[in-house]
Motif scaffolding. Sequence first.
Motif, PDB file in Angstrom:
ATOM      1  N   ALA A 168       6.379  14.560  -3.353  1.00 12.80           N
ATOM      2  CA  ALA A 168       5.683  13.612  -4.235  1.00 12.80           C
ATOM      3  C   ALA A 168       4.497  12.980  -3.514  1.00 12.80           C
ATOM      4  CB  ALA A 168       6.647  12.543  -4.735  1.00 12.80           C
ATOM      5  N   THR A 169       4.678  12.651  -2.257  1.00 10.69           N
ATOM      6  CA  THR A 169       3.587  12.090  -1.462  1.00 10.69           C
ATOM      7  C   THR A 169       2.454  13.102  -1.330  1.00 10.69           C
ATOM      8  OG1 THR A 169       5.152  10.692  -0.260  1.00 10.69           O
ATOM      9  CG2 THR A 169       3.005  11.034   0.755  1.00 10.69           C
ATOM     10  N   ASP A 170       2.812  14.353  -1.070  1.00  4.44           N
ATOM     11  CA  ASP A 170       1.799  15.411  -0.995  1.00  4.44           C
ATOM     12  C   ASP A 170       1.111  15.610  -2.342  1.00  4.44           C
ATOM     13  OD1 ASP A 170       2.422  15.819   1.682  1.00  4.44           O
ATOM     14  OD2 ASP A 170       3.601  17.632   1.314  1.00  4.44           O
ATOM     15  N   ALA A 171       1.876  15.607  -3.425  1.00  6.14           N
ATOM     16  CA  ALA A 171       1.304  15.790  -4.763  1.00  6.14           C
ATOM     17  C   ALA A 171       0.341  14.650  -5.091  1.00  6.14           C
ATOM     18  CB  ALA A 171       2.415  15.882  -5.809  1.00  6.14           C
ATOM     19  N   ALA A 172       0.696  13.423  -4.703  1.00  8.55           N
ATOM     20  CA  ALA A 172      -0.196  12.283  -4.932  1.00  8.55           C
ATOM     21  C   ALA A 172      -1.490  12.471  -4.151  1.00  8.55           C
ATOM     22  CB  ALA A 172       0.490  10.976  -4.536  1.00  8.55           C
TER      23      ALA A 172
ATOM     24  N   GLY B  60      -6.745   6.306  -8.080  1.00  8.92           N
ATOM     25  CA  GLY B  60      -6.285   7.092  -6.928  1.00  8.92           C
ATOM     26  C   GLY B  60      -5.549   6.254  -5.892  1.00  8.92           C
ATOM     27  N   PRO B  61      -6.170   5.209  -5.352  1.00 12.15           N
ATOM     28  CA  PRO B  61      -5.464   4.377  -4.380  1.00 12.15           C
ATOM     29  C   PRO B  61      -4.185   3.747  -4.947  1.00 12.15           C
ATOM     30  CG  PRO B  61      -7.812   3.930  -4.294  1.00 12.15           C
ATOM     31  CD  PRO B  61      -7.582   4.833  -5.476  1.00 12.15           C
ATOM     32  N   ALA B  62      -4.222   3.328  -6.211  1.00 14.70           N
ATOM     33  CA  ALA B  62      -3.034   2.719  -6.820  1.00 14.70           C
ATOM     34  C   ALA B  62      -1.902   3.742  -6.966  1.00 14.70           C
ATOM     35  CB  ALA B  62      -3.397   2.119  -8.179  1.00 14.70           C
ATOM     36  N   ILE B  63      -2.249   4.979  -7.279  1.00 15.90           N
ATOM     37  CA  ILE B  63      -1.242   6.036  -7.374  1.00 15.90           C
ATOM     38  C   ILE B  63      -0.613   6.289  -6.008  1.00 15.90           C
ATOM     39  CG2 ILE B  63      -0.966   8.538  -7.705  1.00 15.90           C
ATOM     40  CD1 ILE B  63      -3.008   8.226 -10.075  1.00 15.90           C
ATOM     41  N   ARG B  64      -1.433   6.363  -4.975  1.00 16.81           N
ATOM     42  CA  ARG B  64      -0.892   6.604  -3.626  1.00 16.81           C
ATOM     43  C   ARG B  64       0.073   5.499  -3.206  1.00 16.81           C
ATOM     44  NH1 ARG B  64      -6.236   8.805  -2.902  1.00 16.81           N
ATOM     45  NH2 ARG B  64      -7.033   6.817  -2.161  1.00 16.81           N
ATOM     46  N   VAL B  65      -0.267   4.251  -3.487  1.00 19.55           N
ATOM     47  CA  VAL B  65       0.605   3.120  -3.140  1.00 19.55           C
ATOM     48  C   VAL B  65       1.931   3.209  -3.894  1.00 19.55           C
ATOM     49  CG1 VAL B  65       0.870   0.612  -3.383  1.00 19.55           C
ATOM     50  CG2 VAL B  65      -1.242   1.558  -2.426  1.00 19.55           C
TER      51      VAL B  65
ATOM     52  N   VAL C 256       3.374   5.838  -5.301  1.00 18.74           N
ATOM     53  CA  VAL C 256       4.174   6.993  -4.893  1.00 18.74           C
ATOM     54  C   VAL C 256       4.789   6.756  -3.516  1.00 18.74           C
ATOM     55  CG1 VAL C 256       4.068   9.445  -4.262  1.00 18.74           C
ATOM     56  CG2 VAL C 256       3.005   8.650  -6.382  1.00 18.74           C
ATOM     57  N   GLU C 257       4.102   6.070  -2.644  1.00 18.68           N
ATOM     58  CA  GLU C 257       4.698   5.753  -1.333  1.00 18.68           C
ATOM     59  C   GLU C 257       5.898   4.829  -1.511  1.00 18.68           C
ATOM     60  OE1 GLU C 257       5.822   6.268   2.215  1.00 18.68           O
ATOM     61  OE2 GLU C 257       4.051   7.353   1.522  1.00 18.68           O
ATOM     62  N   GLU C 258       5.820   3.896  -2.437  1.00 18.71           N
ATOM     63  CA  GLU C 258       6.966   3.029  -2.731  1.00 18.71           C
ATOM     64  C   GLU C 258       8.137   3.856  -3.265  1.00 18.71           C
ATOM     65  OE1 GLU C 258       8.227  -0.761  -5.523  1.00 18.71           O
ATOM     66  OE2 GLU C 258       6.105  -0.432  -5.095  1.00 18.71           O
ATOM     67  N   MET C 259       7.841   4.788  -4.155  1.00 17.71           N
ATOM     68  CA  MET C 259       8.879   5.668  -4.688  1.00 17.71           C
ATOM     69  C   MET C 259       9.489   6.511  -3.564  1.00 17.71           C
ATOM     70  SD  MET C 259       8.551   8.609  -7.615  1.00 17.71           S
ATOM     71  CE  MET C 259       7.856   9.803  -6.467  1.00 17.71           C
ATOM     72  N   ALA C 260       8.658   7.016  -2.672  1.00 20.13           N
ATOM     73  CA  ALA C 260       9.146   7.833  -1.557  1.00 20.13           C
ATOM     74  C   ALA C 260      10.057   7.013  -0.644  1.00 20.13           C
ATOM     75  CB  ALA C 260       7.971   8.416  -0.779  1.00 20.13           C
ATOM     76  N   ASP C 261       9.720   5.751  -0.415  1.00 20.90           N
ATOM     77  CA  ASP C 261      10.586   4.880   0.399  1.00 20.90           C
ATOM     78  C   ASP C 261      11.958   4.719  -0.255  1.00 20.90           C
ATOM     79  OD1 ASP C 261       8.681   4.500   2.378  1.00 20.90           O
ATOM     80  OD2 ASP C 261       7.976   2.585   1.549  1.00 20.90           O
ATOM     81  N   ILE C 262      11.970   4.566  -1.565  1.00 25.16           N
ATOM     82  CA  ILE C 262      13.250   4.470  -2.273  1.00 25.16           C
ATOM     83  C   ILE C 262      14.042   5.758  -2.089  1.00 25.16           C
ATOM     84  CG2 ILE C 262      14.325   4.353  -4.569  1.00 25.16           C
ATOM     85  CD1 ILE C 262      11.963   2.471  -5.370  1.00 25.16           C
ATOM     86  N   LEU C 263      13.378   6.889  -2.234  1.00 30.24           N
ATOM     87  CA  LEU C 263      14.071   8.176  -2.091  1.00 30.24           C
ATOM     88  C   LEU C 263      14.639   8.363  -0.684  1.00 30.24           C
ATOM     89  CD1 LEU C 263      11.577  10.485  -4.007  1.00 30.24           C
ATOM     90  CD2 LEU C 263      13.873   9.829  -4.746  1.00 30.24           C
TER      91      LEU C 263
END
Length: 164
Positions: free
Chosen positions: A106-110, A20-25, A27-34
């Motif tokens: 994506a952040t919400d889904a995570a 869970g924590p690793a997924i959130r991290v 996805v936040e990196e992916m969101a920053d790219i987006l």
Amino acid sequence: MDHCEECGFSYDLSTARQAGPAIRVAVEEMADILRNAKDLAIRTRPDVWSPLEYACHVRDVLLVQRERALSARRIENPSCPPMGRDERVDHDGYAEQTPEDVARQATDAAQLFTNVLDRLGDSDWARSLVYNFPEPTERSLEWLAVHTLHEVRHHLRDIRGQLA
């Protein structure tokens, strides 16, 4: 699958509770790219999704996996139909979506998916479901958590590779 040759991810079910924590991290990196990169809807090759399409896929994987985990908690050994990953690209118009919206979604889904993982008790992790991709196989919620982490990290790698 115990190991992904393409990205190097190894499936270690003993790490499921840290997924869970690793997924959130990730996805936040992916969101920053987006939020910051340009030309996210451009495919570098016709047979490879664009970074935006990969991000939409990750968002949808998280939402589908959440429903699968919830089903496994309330139904004994539910069967999980394939999500139709390739069809979603066109059916949901992945390439036409707004990167900022996809970052938020994506952040919400995570958060939604990992909230379900965070609420699993000791006996829940062993609950099973029939995962129908690539072929029907009985899997535990531990495996589902680790597999979802693999999906997120693998596609974050795909996104980074396209932008490099």
